[in-house]
Design a protein around this motif. Structure first.
Motif, PDB file in Angstrom:
ATOM      1  N   ASP A 107       1.100  -1.113  -0.073  1.00 45.04           N
ATOM      2  CA  ASP A 107       0.488   0.245  -0.013  1.00 45.04           C
ATOM      3  C   ASP A 107       0.903   1.954  -0.298  1.00 45.04           C
ATOM      4  O   ASP A 107       0.147   2.374  -0.822  1.00 45.04           O
ATOM      5  CB  ASP A 107      -0.794  -0.334   1.055  1.00 45.04           C
ATOM      6  CG  ASP A 107      -2.238  -1.045   1.392  1.00 45.04           C
ATOM      7  OD1 ASP A 107      -2.252  -1.564   0.288  1.00 45.04           O
ATOM      8  OD2 ASP A 107      -2.607  -1.181   2.022  1.00 45.04           O
ATOM      9  N   ALA A 181      -8.681   0.106  -8.217  1.00 47.11           N
ATOM     10  CA  ALA A 181      -9.518   0.268  -7.227  1.00 47.11           C
ATOM     11  C   ALA A 181      -8.662  -0.775  -6.047  1.00 47.11           C
ATOM     12  O   ALA A 181      -9.538   0.063  -4.909  1.00 47.11           O
ATOM     13  CB  ALA A 181     -10.047  -1.178  -8.003  1.00 47.11           C
ATOM     14  N   ALA A 182      -7.292  -0.320  -5.773  1.00 44.88           N
ATOM     15  CA  ALA A 182      -6.581  -0.725  -4.589  1.00 44.88           C
ATOM     16  C   ALA A 182      -6.682   1.125  -3.882  1.00 44.88           C
ATOM     17  O   ALA A 182      -6.514   0.650  -2.993  1.00 44.88           O
ATOM     18  CB  ALA A 182      -5.721  -1.815  -5.593  1.00 44.88           C
ATOM     19  N   HIS A 185     -10.171   1.859  -2.488  1.00 43.02           N
ATOM     20  CA  HIS A 185     -10.161   1.053  -0.999  1.00 43.02           C
ATOM     21  C   HIS A 185      -9.889   1.734   0.011  1.00 43.02           C
ATOM     22  O   HIS A 185      -9.993   1.880   1.114  1.00 43.02           O
ATOM     23  CB  HIS A 185      -9.920  -0.462  -1.312  1.00 43.02           C
ATOM     24  CG  HIS A 185      -9.673  -1.267  -0.251  1.00 43.02           C
ATOM     25  ND1 HIS A 185     -11.316  -1.527  -0.142  1.00 43.02           N
ATOM     26  CD2 HIS A 185      -9.539  -1.882   1.054  1.00 43.02           C
ATOM     27  CE1 HIS A 185     -11.273  -2.353   1.642  1.00 43.02           C
ATOM     28  NE2 HIS A 185     -10.043  -2.404   1.619  1.00 43.02           N
ATOM     29  N   GLU A 188     -10.342   5.251   0.922  1.00 46.07           N
ATOM     30  CA  GLU A 188     -12.118   5.032   1.657  1.00 46.07           C
ATOM     31  C   GLU A 188     -11.964   5.530   3.140  1.00 46.07           C
ATOM     32  O   GLU A 188     -12.999   5.147   3.316  1.00 46.07           O
ATOM     33  CB  GLU A 188     -13.171   4.708   0.680  1.00 46.07           C
ATOM     34  CG  GLU A 188     -13.261   5.124  -1.041  1.00 46.07           C
ATOM     35  CD  GLU A 188     -14.247   4.346  -1.631  1.00 46.07           C
ATOM     36  OE1 GLU A 188     -14.673   5.165  -2.416  1.00 46.07           O
ATOM     37  OE2 GLU A 188     -14.184   3.256  -1.673  1.00 46.07           O
ATOM     38  N   LYS A 189     -11.070   4.790   3.473  1.00 46.19           N
ATOM     39  CA  LYS A 189     -10.821   4.061   4.995  1.00 46.19           C
ATOM     40  C   LYS A 189     -10.859   5.276   5.572  1.00 46.19           C
ATOM     41  O   LYS A 189     -10.791   5.700   6.504  1.00 46.19           O
ATOM     42  CB  LYS A 189     -10.067   3.343   5.299  1.00 46.19           C
ATOM     43  CG  LYS A 189      -9.917   1.791   4.615  1.00 46.19           C
ATOM     44  CD  LYS A 189      -8.906   1.460   4.862  1.00 46.19           C
ATOM     45  CE  LYS A 189      -8.477  -0.281   4.456  1.00 46.19           C
ATOM     46  NZ  LYS A 189      -7.846  -0.833   4.529  1.00 46.19           N
ATOM     47  N   ASP A 217     -19.658  -1.455  -9.202  1.00 40.05           N
ATOM     48  CA  ASP A 217     -18.549  -1.267  -8.515  1.00 40.05           C
ATOM     49  C   ASP A 217     -18.089  -0.856 -10.075  1.00 40.05           C
ATOM     50  O   ASP A 217     -17.229   0.391  -9.856  1.00 40.05           O
ATOM     51  CB  ASP A 217     -17.259  -3.017  -8.436  1.00 40.05           C
ATOM     52  CG  ASP A 217     -17.901  -3.219  -7.083  1.00 40.05           C
ATOM     53  OD1 ASP A 217     -18.524  -2.649  -6.602  1.00 40.05           O
ATOM     54  OD2 ASP A 217     -17.310  -4.245  -6.742  1.00 40.05           O
ATOM     55  N   HIS A 220     -18.529   2.547  -9.646  1.00 37.32           N
ATOM     56  CA  HIS A 220     -18.586   3.293  -8.499  1.00 37.32           C
ATOM     57  C   HIS A 220     -16.976   3.859  -9.071  1.00 37.32           C
ATOM     58  O   HIS A 220     -16.248   4.790  -8.762  1.00 37.32           O
ATOM     59  CB  HIS A 220     -18.358   2.793  -7.217  1.00 37.32           C
ATOM     60  CG  HIS A 220     -17.133   2.601  -5.940  1.00 37.32           C
ATOM     61  ND1 HIS A 220     -17.967   3.767  -5.095  1.00 37.32           N
ATOM     62  CD2 HIS A 220     -16.468   3.190  -5.629  1.00 37.32           C
ATOM     63  CE1 HIS A 220     -16.992   4.605  -4.224  1.00 37.32           C
ATOM     64  NE2 HIS A 220     -15.827   3.573  -4.982  1.00 37.32           N
ATOM     65  N   SER A 412     -19.962  -6.505  -7.393  1.00 33.83           N
ATOM     66  CA  SER A 412     -19.569  -6.355  -8.098  1.00 33.83           C
ATOM     67  C   SER A 412     -18.926  -7.081 -10.341  1.00 33.83           C
ATOM     68  O   SER A 412     -18.352  -7.074 -10.532  1.00 33.83           O
ATOM     69  CB  SER A 412     -17.763  -6.953  -7.728  1.00 33.83           C
ATOM     70  OG  SER A 412     -17.542  -6.887  -6.556  1.00 33.83           O
ATOM     71  N   THR A 456     -22.957  -7.171  -0.865  1.00 35.18           N
ATOM     72  CA  THR A 456     -21.454  -6.858  -0.847  1.00 35.18           C
ATOM     73  C   THR A 456     -21.166  -5.390  -0.507  1.00 35.18           C
ATOM     74  O   THR A 456     -20.270  -5.053  -0.644  1.00 35.18           O
ATOM     75  CB  THR A 456     -20.721  -8.002  -1.558  1.00 35.18           C
ATOM     76  OG1 THR A 456     -21.032  -7.510  -3.128  1.00 35.18           O
ATOM     77  CG2 THR A 456     -20.753  -9.592  -2.345  1.00 35.18           C
ATOM     78  N   THR A 457     -22.733  -5.134  -0.917  1.00 35.32           N
ATOM     79  CA  THR A 457     -22.403  -3.718  -0.784  1.00 35.32           C
ATOM     80  C   THR A 457     -23.261  -3.109   0.405  1.00 35.32           C
ATOM     81  O   THR A 457     -23.210  -3.780   1.382  1.00 35.32           O
ATOM     82  CB  THR A 457     -23.666  -3.220  -1.606  1.00 35.32           C
ATOM     83  OG1 THR A 457     -25.723  -3.600  -1.651  1.00 35.32           O
ATOM     84  CG2 THR A 457     -23.537  -3.317  -3.115  1.00 35.32           C
ATOM     85  N   SER A 473     -18.247  -9.609   2.431  1.00 39.12           N
ATOM     86  CA  SER A 473     -17.368  -9.288   1.372  1.00 39.12           C
ATOM     87  C   SER A 473     -17.146 -10.308   0.403  1.00 39.12           C
ATOM     88  O   SER A 473     -17.468 -11.881   0.706  1.00 39.12           O
ATOM     89  CB  SER A 473     -15.686  -8.941   1.940  1.00 39.12           C
ATOM     90  OG  SER A 473     -15.025 -10.218   2.509  1.00 39.12           O
TER      91      SER A 473
END
Length: 703
Positions: A107, A181-182, A185, A188-189, A217, A220, A412, A456-457, A473
């Protein structure tokens, strides 16, 4: 998000417990927080000390179930929740403030590259402010980044205005797409991200134009990627394409792309075509305007399904039409990714390879036999996604439907939700799971006989529906599986029927000797204990030679023995010879061998797997008495009717649709191993061949 603990991982633990209605086992906490058991217990002790100092009820431990927060404690912690910060860190990453200690190494590297591509000219001081670390730490991270970027088509360079990334604009954008996408993710934390206000209407106009809806997905993803792209255009960064031939699909959305760019007074053919290609790479839920590409991919998907059925011996005739239609929709976005060199990162890859090895290798072999039609190389990530479609069709054959159903909603797209369905149906074969559905489809679905919605939403979309909703998930964690199991037990779905009867008997015995104050709590605790015990103590016994599907291994030196010869072509004699051990062992009858030869004579050498190996097989009804397989290696090559040469024939005789899949997966896996094949074909005696093959079978059984 809570901001209560001054030490690392404390807030993560509290957030996890705050968001869950059920106790979380120590194993679930380990998986969610990526910490050891000892570290988890030490962390709980520190957090409980901090809670006690503030007069807040501490974390409780329910024996046999796990850790949880009481409602009083949850309510008290709500005063420590931070208001979400809406910001534009996507386009201005210098405004980020993310503690470096919170980030895993990948990350960190990914975020550094993203910053340098998005806002070049970032100084050491900027990095120090962003990550809240000292100068030496930043320098150390930048040195690690150099190693991380060795295979990338760009590099970091130091300039008077800070560090920048040098490379083509197309290479930079390709990296952003593959990692976006990563990045989303991760960000958004910490932040509520902003997007260009006119993008929802623009994406809606795109969907109306092409007659297809983006998956949740994909919608988004594009909302935020196009926000990043807007800023790129404003900064004056332009792409240059070498191939400028417009396809029929790109030409159809050209006016839309030109209108998008006109918002910035841009009239650039390369940018217009780039945007068209980008949009065509996105996953959709359906296709209403069927063109030449759709027809071509539908034909490809049909061949792929037939090849999979032929390899696996599974009968998917009833499901094939729906399967091929869904697979075609998926292949449209896959086609555009492969044609434009975009690597798809499949988060389910390792789990599919590990838990559904047979399914993966069968799919891989089917895809590899057809990929020449695309002039492209399918990666394992792409193949794993295709495998989810076949997996869904296979499991559906044996599903026993009950009156109450559970809806599965996935953001997704069909592929990811098919994998989730595959996992759910494998664990709970007596439960009726319906899906995959999009959020919109679920909200319109009649809910009279629906007992639960699994999504998963976010659960916020389902606040007004009259049945329970559980959010998990696509790759559920141990904690999420436990929560799902508890919820199914509470709602009285048919799970582990025999186990639940045993639990009731145990409770009845206890009640004869002790007063039970909380009967429902005891039932839940025992069910949870036995569930975790069953799922954590799966031991695969070593497979003996007699237990293996492979019964005979034969080395044929020189010519095929005269006893096996008839007035037939040599390849037919070879198949008769290779199948003879199973015939003599009463595993098959002669009609099975005759049917294999007839199929090859009529349809050509479709049973040739490549690398000199032929998989001889027919249907069970053609003469299989017991599940079995025999492997024969010929010293001299056998020429098939097409001119192809083979040296190994494997006769496969399955008695049902499932018992041969593990053996077949092992075979296909080994055939993809060049060294293994080289060793196989250099065996030159019966003893050498037997030793090699049985060692392979035993090694796989011990894994």
């Amino acid at each position: 998000m809570l901001s209560f603990c001054p030490f690392k991982n404390g807030d993560k633990l509290l957030n996890l417990l705050q968001q869950n209605d059920h106790a979380i086992s120590i194993e679930g906490l380990q998986e969610a927080l990526q910490l050891s058991r000892r570290s988890i217990l030490y962390l709980i002790k520190k957090v409980n000390h901090a809670l006690s100092e503030q007069g807040i009820p501490i974390i409780q431990n329910k024996k046999g179930q796990g850790y949880y927060l009481e409602e009083q404690g949850k309510n008290a912690l709500r005063s420590y929740e931070q208001e979400p910060v809406v910001c534009n860190v996507l386009t201005h990453p210098q405004e980020m403030r993310i503690p470096l200690k919170d980030l895993h190494l990948d990350d960190r590297n990914r975020l550094l590259d993203y910053m340098l591509i998005t806002e070049p000219g970032i100084s050491l001081q900027d990095f120090m402010d962003i990550f809240q670390v000292a100068r030496n730490t930043v320098l150390q991270e930048l040195r690690r980044l150099e190693v991380y970027n060795k295979k990338a088509s760009f590099q970091v360079r130091v300039t008077p205005r800070g560090r920048i990334i040098e490379g083509s604009e197309l290479a930079k954008r390709r990296w952003i797409i593959e990692n976006f996408a990563a990045i989303l993710h991760l960000l958004e934390k910490y932040y509520t991200l902003s997007y260009s206000p006119d993008l929802p209407a623009l994406l809606q106009s795109y969907e109306d134009l092409v007659g297809s809806s983006l998956t949740d997905d994909a919608h988004h993803f594009m909302m935020y990627f196009l926000t990043w792209y807007d800023q790129r255009l404003v900064n004056g960064d332009r792409v240059s394409l070498t191939q400028t031939t417009w396809s029929e699909e790109e030409d159809r959305i050209r006016d839309w792309a030109e209108a998008f760019l006109a918002r910035h007074d841009i009239n650039d053919t390369d940018e217009c075509q780039y945007l068209c290609r980008l949009m065509r790479q996105q996953a959709v839920t359906s296709v209403s305007q069927k063109d030449a590409l759709y027809d071509s991919l539908h034909h490809f998907a049909d061949h792929l399904a037939s090849r999979f059925a032929s390899l696996s011996g599974l009968d998917i005739t009833q499901e094939q039409k729906v399967l091929v239609d869904r697979l075609t929709v998926h292949l449209i976005s896959a086609y555009h990714r492969l044609q434009n060199g975009i690597r798809y990162h499949n988060p389910m890859l390792s789990k599919i390879k590990q838990d559904y090895q047979s399914l993966f290798y069968l799919t891989k072999t089917a895809v590899k036999s057809q990929e020449y039609l695309w002039h492209a190389d399918f990666s394992d990530d792409e193949i794993a996604l295709i495998a989810t479609y076949f997996g869904g069709a296979v499991v559906q054959q044996t599903e026993e439907l009950q009156q109450r159903q559970i809806l599965v909603v996935c953001s997704s797209g069909i592929g990811t939700s098919q994998f989730l369905l595959l996992q759910l149906r494998s664990r709970y074969p007596q439960v009726h799971f319906t899906g995959p559905l999009s959020t919109a489809e679920c909200l319109q679905f009649p809910l009279d006989d629906v007992g639960l919605v699994i999504t998963t939403t976010s659960r916020q979309y389902f606040q007004n529906i009259p049945c329970p909703v559980l959010s998990i998930s696509p790759l559920p964690t141990t904690q999420e599986w436990e929560e799902l199991h508890n919820r199914l037990a509470e709602l009285d779905f048919p799970i582990d029927t025999g186990l639940r009867e045993n639990v009731r008997e145990i409770v009845a015995i206890i009640s004869d000797y002790a007063k039970i104050e909380d009967m429902n709590g005891l039932l839940r605790g025992l069910n949870d204990y036995f569930y975790r015990k069953n799922h954590q103590m799966k031991i695969r016994s070593r497979q003996s030679q007699s237990d293996s599907l492979l019964k005979y291994v034969t080395y044929c030196s020189g010519e095929i023995p005269a006893a096996a010869k008839h007035a037939k072509p040599a390849w037919q004699n070879a198949i008769q010879y290779a199948c003879q051990p199973l015939l003599q062992g009463h595993f098959i009858v002669q009609s099975y061998i005759d049917r294999i030869i007839a199929l090859l004579a009529r349809y050509g050498d479709y049973m040739v797997l490549g690398k000199g190996v032929l998989l001889a097989h027919a249907k069970t009804k053609d003469g299989v008495l017991a599940s079995s397989a025999a492997l024969t290696l010929f010293e001299k090559p056998i020429t098939m009717q097409s001119g192809k040469e083979i040296r190994c024939i494997i006769c496969l005789a399955p008695q049902n649709q499932n018992d041969h899949l593990d053996f077949l997966a092992l075979l296909l896996q080994k055939l993809n191993d060049t060294e293994w094949c080289k060793t196989l074909f250099t065996r030159n005696s019966q003893q050498e061949l037997e030793s090699f093959i049985w060692a392979t079978v035993d090694a796989n059984a011990n894994q």
